[in-house]
Design a protein around this motif. Structure first.
Motif, PDB file in Angstrom:
ATOM      1  N   VAL A  32       0.873  -1.184   0.000  1.00  0.00           N
ATOM      2  CA  VAL A  32       0.000   0.000   0.000  1.00  0.00           C
ATOM      3  C   VAL A  32       0.909   1.234   0.000  1.00  0.00           C
ATOM      4  O   VAL A  32       1.857   1.296   0.784  1.00  0.00           O
ATOM      5  CB  VAL A  32      -0.880   0.024   1.279  1.00  0.00           C
ATOM      6  N   ALA A  33       0.615   2.210  -0.863  1.00  0.00           N
ATOM      7  CA  ALA A  33       1.460   3.411  -0.932  1.00  0.00           C
ATOM      8  C   ALA A  33       1.127   4.346   0.218  1.00  0.00           C
ATOM      9  O   ALA A  33      -0.045   4.671   0.433  1.00  0.00           O
ATOM     10  CB  ALA A  33       1.260   4.112  -2.266  1.00  0.00           C
ATOM     11  N   TYR A  34       2.128   4.773   0.992  1.00  0.00           N
ATOM     12  CA  TYR A  34       1.911   5.806   2.021  1.00  0.00           C
ATOM     13  C   TYR A  34       2.514   7.123   1.580  1.00  0.00           C
ATOM     14  O   TYR A  34       2.283   8.161   2.198  1.00  0.00           O
ATOM     15  CB  TYR A  34       2.469   5.378   3.385  1.00  0.00           C
ATOM     16  N   TYR A  35       3.310   7.100   0.514  1.00  0.00           N
ATOM     17  CA  TYR A  35       3.921   8.341   0.008  1.00  0.00           C
ATOM     18  C   TYR A  35       4.168   8.183  -1.474  1.00  0.00           C
ATOM     19  O   TYR A  35       4.652   7.130  -1.924  1.00  0.00           O
ATOM     20  CB  TYR A  35       5.250   8.602   0.736  1.00  0.00           C
ATOM     21  N   ASN A  36       3.817   9.220  -2.232  1.00  0.00           N
ATOM     22  CA  ASN A  36       4.035   9.157  -3.683  1.00  0.00           C
ATOM     23  C   ASN A  36       4.202  10.583  -4.181  1.00  0.00           C
ATOM     24  O   ASN A  36       3.240  11.344  -4.237  1.00  0.00           O
ATOM     25  CB  ASN A  36       2.822   8.472  -4.345  1.00  0.00           C
ATOM     26  N   LYS A  37       5.417  10.955  -4.469  1.00  0.00           N
ATOM     27  CA  LYS A  37       5.689  12.314  -4.951  1.00  0.00           C
ATOM     28  C   LYS A  37       6.578  12.169  -6.188  1.00  0.00           C
ATOM     29  O   LYS A  37       7.757  11.801  -6.088  1.00  0.00           O
ATOM     30  CB  LYS A  37       6.415  13.095  -3.842  1.00  0.00           C
ATOM     31  N   LEU A  38       5.966  12.444  -7.333  1.00  0.00           N
ATOM     32  CA  LEU A  38       6.669  12.233  -8.605  1.00  0.00           C
ATOM     33  C   LEU A  38       6.764  13.551  -9.358  1.00  0.00           C
ATOM     34  O   LEU A  38       5.911  14.428  -9.204  1.00  0.00           O
ATOM     35  CB  LEU A  38       5.892  11.222  -9.471  1.00  0.00           C
ATOM     36  N   PRO A  39       7.788  13.681 -10.228  1.00  0.00           N
ATOM     37  CA  PRO A  39       7.837  14.866 -11.084  1.00  0.00           C
ATOM     38  C   PRO A  39       6.546  14.961 -11.906  1.00  0.00           C
ATOM     39  O   PRO A  39       6.057  13.939 -12.417  1.00  0.00           O
ATOM     40  CB  PRO A  39       9.043  14.597 -11.987  1.00  0.00           C
ATOM     41  N   ALA A  40       6.008  16.188 -12.042  1.00  0.00           N
ATOM     42  CA  ALA A  40       4.722  16.364 -12.736  1.00  0.00           C
ATOM     43  C   ALA A  40       4.804  15.889 -14.187  1.00  0.00           C
ATOM     44  O   ALA A  40       3.814  15.417 -14.749  1.00  0.00           O
ATOM     45  CB  ALA A  40       4.315  17.836 -12.679  1.00  0.00           C
ATOM     46  N   ASP A  41       5.987  16.006 -14.789  1.00  0.00           N
ATOM     47  CA  ASP A  41       6.132  15.631 -16.201  1.00  0.00           C
ATOM     48  C   ASP A  41       6.743  14.230 -16.363  1.00  0.00           C
ATOM     49  O   ASP A  41       7.441  13.963 -17.328  1.00  0.00           O
ATOM     50  CB  ASP A  41       7.001  16.679 -16.926  1.00  0.00           C
ATOM     51  N   ILE A  42       6.432  13.347 -15.412  1.00  0.00           N
ATOM     52  CA  ILE A  42       7.036  12.003 -15.434  1.00  0.00           C
ATOM     53  C   ILE A  42       6.739  11.273 -16.758  1.00  0.00           C
ATOM     54  O   ILE A  42       7.553  10.485 -17.243  1.00  0.00           O
ATOM     55  CB  ILE A  42       6.556  11.171 -14.208  1.00  0.00           C
ATOM     56  N   ALA A  43       5.569  11.560 -17.345  1.00  0.00           N
ATOM     57  CA  ALA A  43       5.192  10.866 -18.592  1.00  0.00           C
ATOM     58  C   ALA A  43       6.154  11.186 -19.728  1.00  0.00           C
ATOM     59  O   ALA A  43       6.291  10.409 -20.670  1.00  0.00           O
ATOM     60  CB  ALA A  43       3.762  11.251 -18.977  1.00  0.00           C
ATOM     61  N   GLU A  44       6.817  12.322 -19.639  1.00  0.00           N
ATOM     62  CA  GLU A  44       7.736  12.732 -20.724  1.00  0.00           C
ATOM     63  C   GLU A  44       9.169  12.300 -20.429  1.00  0.00           C
ATOM     64  O   GLU A  44      10.075  12.591 -21.221  1.00  0.00           O
ATOM     65  CB  GLU A  44       7.732  14.252 -20.907  1.00  0.00           C
ATOM     66  N   ARG A  45       9.388  11.655 -19.303  1.00  0.00           N
ATOM     67  CA  ARG A  45      10.768  11.352 -18.904  1.00  0.00           C
ATOM     68  C   ARG A  45      11.077   9.870 -18.979  1.00  0.00           C
ATOM     69  O   ARG A  45      10.187   9.034 -18.853  1.00  0.00           O
ATOM     70  CB  ARG A  45      11.011  11.850 -17.467  1.00  0.00           C
ATOM     71  N   ARG A  46      12.322   9.581 -19.165  1.00  0.00           N
ATOM     72  CA  ARG A  46      12.804   8.209 -19.036  1.00  0.00           C
ATOM     73  C   ARG A  46      13.059   7.982 -17.542  1.00  0.00           C
ATOM     74  O   ARG A  46      13.731   8.795 -16.903  1.00  0.00           O
ATOM     75  CB  ARG A  46      14.079   8.067 -19.861  1.00  0.00           C
ATOM     76  N   VAL A  47      12.519   6.892 -17.006  1.00  0.00           N
ATOM     77  CA  VAL A  47      12.487   6.725 -15.551  1.00  0.00           C
ATOM     78  C   VAL A  47      13.403   5.579 -15.099  1.00  0.00           C
ATOM     79  O   VAL A  47      13.338   4.470 -15.642  1.00  0.00           O
ATOM     80  CB  VAL A  47      11.036   6.449 -15.083  1.00  0.00           C
ATOM     81  N   PHE A  48      14.204   5.863 -14.090  1.00  0.00           N
ATOM     82  CA  PHE A  48      15.068   4.860 -13.476  1.00  0.00           C
ATOM     83  C   PHE A  48      14.640   4.707 -12.024  1.00  0.00           C
ATOM     84  O   PHE A  48      14.797   5.636 -11.226  1.00  0.00           O
ATOM     85  CB  PHE A  48      16.540   5.289 -13.568  1.00  0.00           C
ATOM     86  N   VAL A  49      14.068   3.542 -11.716  1.00  0.00           N
ATOM     87  CA  VAL A  49      13.568   3.275 -10.359  1.00  0.00           C
ATOM     88  C   VAL A  49      14.680   2.590  -9.578  1.00  0.00           C
ATOM     89  O   VAL A  49      15.328   1.676 -10.099  1.00  0.00           O
ATOM     90  CB  VAL A  49      12.354   2.329 -10.406  1.00  0.00           C
ATOM     91  N   THR A  50      14.884   3.011  -8.332  1.00  0.00           N
ATOM     92  CA  THR A  50      15.942   2.388  -7.529  1.00  0.00           C
ATOM     93  C   THR A  50      15.365   1.662  -6.320  1.00  0.00           C
ATOM     94  O   THR A  50      14.555   2.210  -5.570  1.00  0.00           O
ATOM     95  CB  THR A  50      16.955   3.440  -7.037  1.00  0.00           C
ATOM     96  N   ASP A  51      15.789   0.426  -6.168  1.00  0.00           N
ATOM     97  CA  ASP A  51      15.408  -0.403  -5.029  1.00  0.00           C
ATOM     98  C   ASP A  51      16.536  -1.416  -4.862  1.00  0.00           C
ATOM     99  O   ASP A  51      16.677  -2.305  -5.692  1.00  0.00           O
ATOM    100  CB  ASP A  51      14.082  -1.126  -5.327  1.00  0.00           C
TER     101      ASP A  51
END
Ligand code: URA
Length: 207
Positions: free
Chosen positions: A110-129
């Motif tokens: 369950v997400a308790y926090y989600n803050k993403l760049p507003a233009d995420i759809a236009e960006r290439r995304v690198f997720v880190t875990d």
């Protein structure tokens, strides 16, 4: 697709991270260094164009990055150390954060926090875990990125279990996983075996 970064520097540093005798300071430094080396691999297909400029010797056409802008998204909390290292390589990247907990009854993330760049759809995304264990959180985080419009997503991990890789390949076959090693299996407590323990605890000195 999974890319295992077999470079000797990555493998050596990962072995030091696995060592139970490695303390917080060194573990943090190693996690940052491995993250940079993973980014080198994960970003090897970034688009280039050329720019004309003069060196002190002569004019020429030289490569510069072009194409989609980048976003780094940390899965809290252990992913933070990776984005903080990688942003030094790509300082214009925007950085997002996703925090998830596991509902004790449904066992679903369950997400308790989600803050993403507003233009995420236009960006290439690198997720880190750093640790791709069951894959549940990473899969949910990737789904929330897709729900926000992200289309081109790479998942960067230091260690993975085959179970976690299988979940991402099943849920998100379009996502490229870049990882330093895929270990043997998950134990009954959800730890990667042989693994390196709890990455968040080892980075932050908590237990
Ligand atoms: N998260 C960790 O930090 N370590 C594991 O082994 C599995 C999940």
């Amino acid at each position: 697709m999974v890319s295992v970064v077999t470079h000797p520097l990555v493998q050596h540093k990962l072995t030091l991270m696995r060592d139970v005798r490695t303390g917080v300071k060194e573990f943090r430094e190693l996690a940052s260094e491995v993250s940079l080396l993973l980014a080198y691999e994960a970003m090897r297909d970034l688009e280039l164009t050329t720019e004309t400029l003069e060196t002190p010797i002569q004019q020429g056409d030289f490569p510069v990055l072009t194409g989609k802008k980048l976003a780094l998204v940390a899965i809290l909390r252990a992913g933070l150390i990776m984005t903080e290292a990688i942003v030094t390589l790509v300082p214009a990247a925007k950085v997002g954060h996703i925090g998830l907990y596991r509902d004790p009854e449904t066992l679903l993330p369950v997400a308790y926090y989600n803050k993403l760049p507003a233009d995420i759809a236009e960006r290439r995304v690198f997720v880190t875990d750093p640790m791709l264990a069951t894959g549940g959180s990473a899969s949910a985080a990737i789904q929330s990125l897709k729900d926000a419009g992200a289309q081109n997503i790479t998942l960067m991990c230091i260690l993975a279990a085959p179970e976690g890789v299988a979940v991402i390949e099943r849920d998100h076959p379009d996502v490229h996983i870049v990882v330093a090693a895929v270990d043997s299996h998950l134990n009954d407590h959800g730890y990667i075996v042989p693994g390196l323990g709890d990455a968040g605890d080892r980075i932050y000195g908590t237990k």
